[in-house]
Scaffold this active site. Structure first.
Site, PDB file in Angstrom:
ATOM      1  N   ASP A  58      35.905  36.175  53.200  1.00  0.00           N
ATOM      2  CA  ASP A  58      35.970  35.314  52.018  1.00  0.00           C
ATOM      3  C   ASP A  58      34.602  34.648  51.898  1.00  0.00           C
ATOM      4  OD1 ASP A  58      36.243  33.252  50.208  1.00  0.00           O
ATOM      5  OD2 ASP A  58      38.063  32.424  51.095  1.00  0.00           O
ATOM      6  N   ASN A  81      27.617  39.957  45.993  1.00  0.00           N
ATOM      7  CA  ASN A  81      28.184  40.454  44.730  1.00  0.00           C
ATOM      8  C   ASN A  81      29.486  39.755  44.336  1.00  0.00           C
ATOM      9  OD1 ASN A  81      28.959  42.645  42.638  1.00  0.00           O
ATOM     10  ND2 ASN A  81      30.603  42.727  44.143  1.00  0.00           N
ATOM     11  N   TYR A 152      31.819  29.178  34.993  1.00  0.00           N
ATOM     12  CA  TYR A 152      31.245  30.488  35.352  1.00  0.00           C
ATOM     13  C   TYR A 152      29.754  30.516  35.018  1.00  0.00           C
ATOM     14  CZ  TYR A 152      30.733  35.605  35.485  1.00  0.00           C
ATOM     15  OH  TYR A 152      30.334  36.886  35.779  1.00  0.00           O
ATOM     16  N   LYS A 156      26.645  30.827  37.673  1.00  0.00           N
ATOM     17  CA  LYS A 156      25.728  31.965  37.648  1.00  0.00           C
ATOM     18  C   LYS A 156      24.282  31.514  37.410  1.00  0.00           C
ATOM     19  CE  LYS A 156      28.635  35.306  38.508  1.00  0.00           C
ATOM     20  NZ  LYS A 156      28.510  36.092  39.743  1.00  0.00           N
ATOM     21  N   ILE A 187      30.182  44.814  31.902  1.00  0.00           N
ATOM     22  CA  ILE A 187      30.286  46.033  32.715  1.00  0.00           C
ATOM     23  C   ILE A 187      31.779  46.326  32.881  1.00  0.00           C
ATOM     24  CG2 ILE A 187      29.658  47.135  34.902  1.00  0.00           C
ATOM     25  CD1 ILE A 187      27.204  46.148  33.250  1.00  0.00           C
ATOM     26  N   THR A 189      34.790  46.919  34.466  1.00  0.00           N
ATOM     27  CA  THR A 189      35.396  46.866  35.805  1.00  0.00           C
ATOM     28  C   THR A 189      36.785  46.243  35.659  1.00  0.00           C
ATOM     29  OG1 THR A 189      34.717  44.609  36.323  1.00  0.00           O
ATOM     30  CG2 THR A 189      33.101  46.344  36.788  1.00  0.00           C
ATOM     31  N   PRO A 190      37.561  46.202  36.761  1.00  0.00           N
ATOM     32  CA  PRO A 190      38.879  45.558  36.686  1.00  0.00           C
ATOM     33  C   PRO A 190      38.823  44.111  36.191  1.00  0.00           C
ATOM     34  CG  PRO A 190      38.713  46.846  38.687  1.00  0.00           C
ATOM     35  CD  PRO A 190      37.343  46.873  38.057  1.00  0.00           C
TER      36      PRO A 190
HETATM   37  P1  NAP Z   1      35.928  42.585  40.155  1.00  0.00           P
HETATM   38  O1  NAP Z   1      36.257  43.927  39.622  1.00  0.00           O
HETATM   39  O2  NAP Z   1      36.868  41.456  39.891  1.00  0.00           O
HETATM   40  O3  NAP Z   1      35.655  42.702  41.722  1.00  0.00           O
HETATM   41  C1  NAP Z   1      35.307  41.572  42.463  1.00  0.00           C
HETATM   42  C2  NAP Z   1      35.765  41.747  43.883  1.00  0.00           C
HETATM   43  O4  NAP Z   1      35.410  40.539  44.586  1.00  0.00           O
HETATM   44  C3  NAP Z   1      37.286  41.907  44.013  1.00  0.00           C
HETATM   45  O5  NAP Z   1      37.595  42.889  44.973  1.00  0.00           O
HETATM   46  C4  NAP Z   1      37.719  40.527  44.459  1.00  0.00           C
HETATM   47  O6  NAP Z   1      38.921  40.527  45.226  1.00  0.00           O
HETATM   48  C5  NAP Z   1      36.548  40.103  45.334  1.00  0.00           C
HETATM   49  N1  NAP Z   1      36.535  38.677  45.578  1.00  0.00           N
HETATM   50  C6  NAP Z   1      37.014  37.677  44.804  1.00  0.00           C
HETATM   51  N2  NAP Z   1      36.876  36.505  45.428  1.00  0.00           N
HETATM   52  C7  NAP Z   1      36.297  36.758  46.630  1.00  0.00           C
HETATM   53  C8  NAP Z   1      35.921  35.963  47.729  1.00  0.00           C
HETATM   54  N3  NAP Z   1      36.124  34.623  47.752  1.00  0.00           N
HETATM   55  N4  NAP Z   1      35.335  36.552  48.797  1.00  0.00           N
HETATM   56  C9  NAP Z   1      35.146  37.891  48.817  1.00  0.00           C
HETATM   57  N5  NAP Z   1      35.510  38.701  47.821  1.00  0.00           N
HETATM   58  C10 NAP Z   1      36.075  38.139  46.725  1.00  0.00           C
HETATM   59  O7  NAP Z   1      34.524  42.062  39.603  1.00  0.00           O
HETATM   60  P2  NAP Z   1      33.233  42.881  39.062  1.00  0.00           P
HETATM   61  O8  NAP Z   1      33.370  43.012  37.597  1.00  0.00           O
HETATM   62  O9  NAP Z   1      32.994  44.076  39.899  1.00  0.00           O
HETATM   63  O10 NAP Z   1      32.115  41.775  39.313  1.00  0.00           O
HETATM   64  C11 NAP Z   1      31.337  41.744  40.499  1.00  0.00           C
HETATM   65  C12 NAP Z   1      30.251  40.687  40.328  1.00  0.00           C
HETATM   66  O11 NAP Z   1      29.497  40.975  39.148  1.00  0.00           O
HETATM   67  C13 NAP Z   1      30.786  39.269  40.126  1.00  0.00           C
HETATM   68  O12 NAP Z   1      29.944  38.340  40.793  1.00  0.00           O
HETATM   69  C14 NAP Z   1      30.711  39.061  38.638  1.00  0.00           C
HETATM   70  O13 NAP Z   1      30.611  37.704  38.263  1.00  0.00           O
HETATM   71  C15 NAP Z   1      29.445  39.835  38.312  1.00  0.00           C
HETATM   72  N6  NAP Z   1      29.368  40.246  36.917  1.00  0.00           N
HETATM   73  C16 NAP Z   1      30.296  41.078  36.385  1.00  0.00           C
HETATM   74  C17 NAP Z   1      30.192  41.447  35.045  1.00  0.00           C
HETATM   75  C18 NAP Z   1      31.185  42.372  34.392  1.00  0.00           C
HETATM   76  O14 NAP Z   1      31.141  42.498  33.154  1.00  0.00           O
HETATM   77  N7  NAP Z   1      32.064  43.026  35.124  1.00  0.00           N
HETATM   78  C19 NAP Z   1      29.152  40.937  34.264  1.00  0.00           C
HETATM   79  C20 NAP Z   1      28.229  40.080  34.855  1.00  0.00           C
HETATM   80  C21 NAP Z   1      28.335  39.739  36.189  1.00  0.00           C
HETATM   81  P3  NAP Z   1      40.312  40.156  44.481  1.00  0.00           P
HETATM   82  O15 NAP Z   1      40.594  41.325  43.589  1.00  0.00           O
HETATM   83  O16 NAP Z   1      41.296  39.994  45.578  1.00  0.00           O
HETATM   84  O17 NAP Z   1      40.056  38.886  43.712  1.00  0.00           O
END
Ligand code: NAP
Length: 258
Positions: A58, A81, A152, A156, A187, A189-190
């Site tokens: 975590d 990440n 958020y 960031k 992006i 993603t889930p």
């Molecule tokens: P995601 O699909 O929600 O995956 C995030 C992963 O991080 C999940 O497996 C989640 O587990 C895990 N997580 C959550 N809280 C955590 C903690 N305290 N410690 C360790 N792991 C934890 O998100 P993503 O879209 O891949 O995003 C990844 C990163 O990119 C994030 O920092 C996000 O803010 C950034 N980002 C994403 C986007 C986008 O459009 N997708 C855009 C800009 C920036 P659980 O499923 O159990 O919560």
């Protein structure tokens, strides 16, 4: 020649989404990767598919990072990440007027405390050799105001600025430990699934969500992973303290997402 051959890497939030794509790309480029996440079941499965180890971590827990430092005292690349939007359990007000302090702090704990702790771990695990790459996943939201997701956006923005402090601190110590932030736009993603939903008008909803993105599409996690590969590699030896957008052109103009 693989670009990350012989490098030992750690990726947080690697069970799925962008983190999983980064882990996959690093392995393809010859790296040894420890995948970490709070979701052990999904993380184990993702890591097993890559033939790499998984460790439950975590990012907001100092104790978890201390335990991790004992099993992985040295590393070459750390990708901070893991992140949350604060909307995982459903819509709650996150605007500057009505957001609850507890909701604000929950986002800060993962997104900003998590990156602080991850950078602190990385410095300790890299300074012995005096070289390494720290990659912090911020967001395009870290570069503009987002009234409906103020926590958020603030978290960031903190990631962006802390990355520069880390870069300057390490350079000041005489170490070739680089630290950069990446700033993705939308992006696929889930993280987005709850917003997009299923049904016959899914495509139309997706199109509306990226209507203000000049390239008019979501980015793919693999496209962010390609940028992470560059920053992790020795080709990026002169890049530190930089903020790199990967957003289909969103921030090139004035059409910032509300
Ligand atoms: P995601 O699909 O929600 O995956 C995030 C992963 O991080 C999940 O497996 C989640 O587990 C895990 N997580 C959550 N809280 C955590 C903690 N305290 N410690 C360790 N792991 C934890 O998100 P993503 O879209 O891949 O995003 C990844 C990163 O990119 C994030 O920092 C996000 O803010 C950034 N980002 C994403 C986007 C986008 O459009 N997708 C855009 C800009 C920036 P659980 O499923 O159990 O919560």
């Amino acid at each position: 020649m693989p670009r990350l051959s012989g490098k030992h890497c750690v990726v947080t939030g690697a069970a799925r989404g962008i983190g999983a794509a980064i882990a996959r790309a690093f392995v393809t480029e010859g790296a040894q990767v420890i995948l970490t996440d709070i979701d052990a079941a999904t993380g184990e499965a993702t890591a097993a598919a890559l033939g790499m180890p998984f460790h439950r971590l975590d990012v907001a827990s100092e104790a978890d990072w201390q335990a991790f430092a004992e099993i992985c005292p040295e590393t070459d690349v750390v990708v901070n990440n893991a992140g949350i939007t604060g909307f995982e359990a459903g819509p709650v007000p996150h605007d500057p007027e009505t957001a609850a302090l507890a909701d604000w702090r929950a986002v800060m704990a993962v997104n900003l405390d998590g990156v602080f702790l991850g950078c602190r771990y990385a410095i300790g695990a890299m300074k012995g050799r005096g070289t390494g790459s720290i990659i912090n996943n911020s967001s395009h939201s870290g570069l503009v105001g987002i009234p409906a997701a103020a926590a958020y956006a603030a978290s960031k923005a903190g990631v962006r600025n802390h990355s520069k402090s880390v870069a300057l601190y390490c350079a000041g110590q005489g170490w070739a430990i680089r630290c950069n932030s990446i700033h993705p736009g939308a992006i696929l993603t889930p993280m987005w699934e709850a917003v997009i939903g299923d049904g016959p008008d899914r495509e139309a909803r997706m199109a509306r969500l990226v209507a203000d993105t000049p390239l008019r599409r979501f980015g793919a996690p693999e496209e962010v992973a390609a940028l992470a590969v560059l920053l992790a590699s020795d080709e990026a030896g002169y890049i530190t303290g930089a903020e790199l957008t990967i957003d289909g052109g969103l921030l090139a103009g004035t059409a910032a997402r509300p």
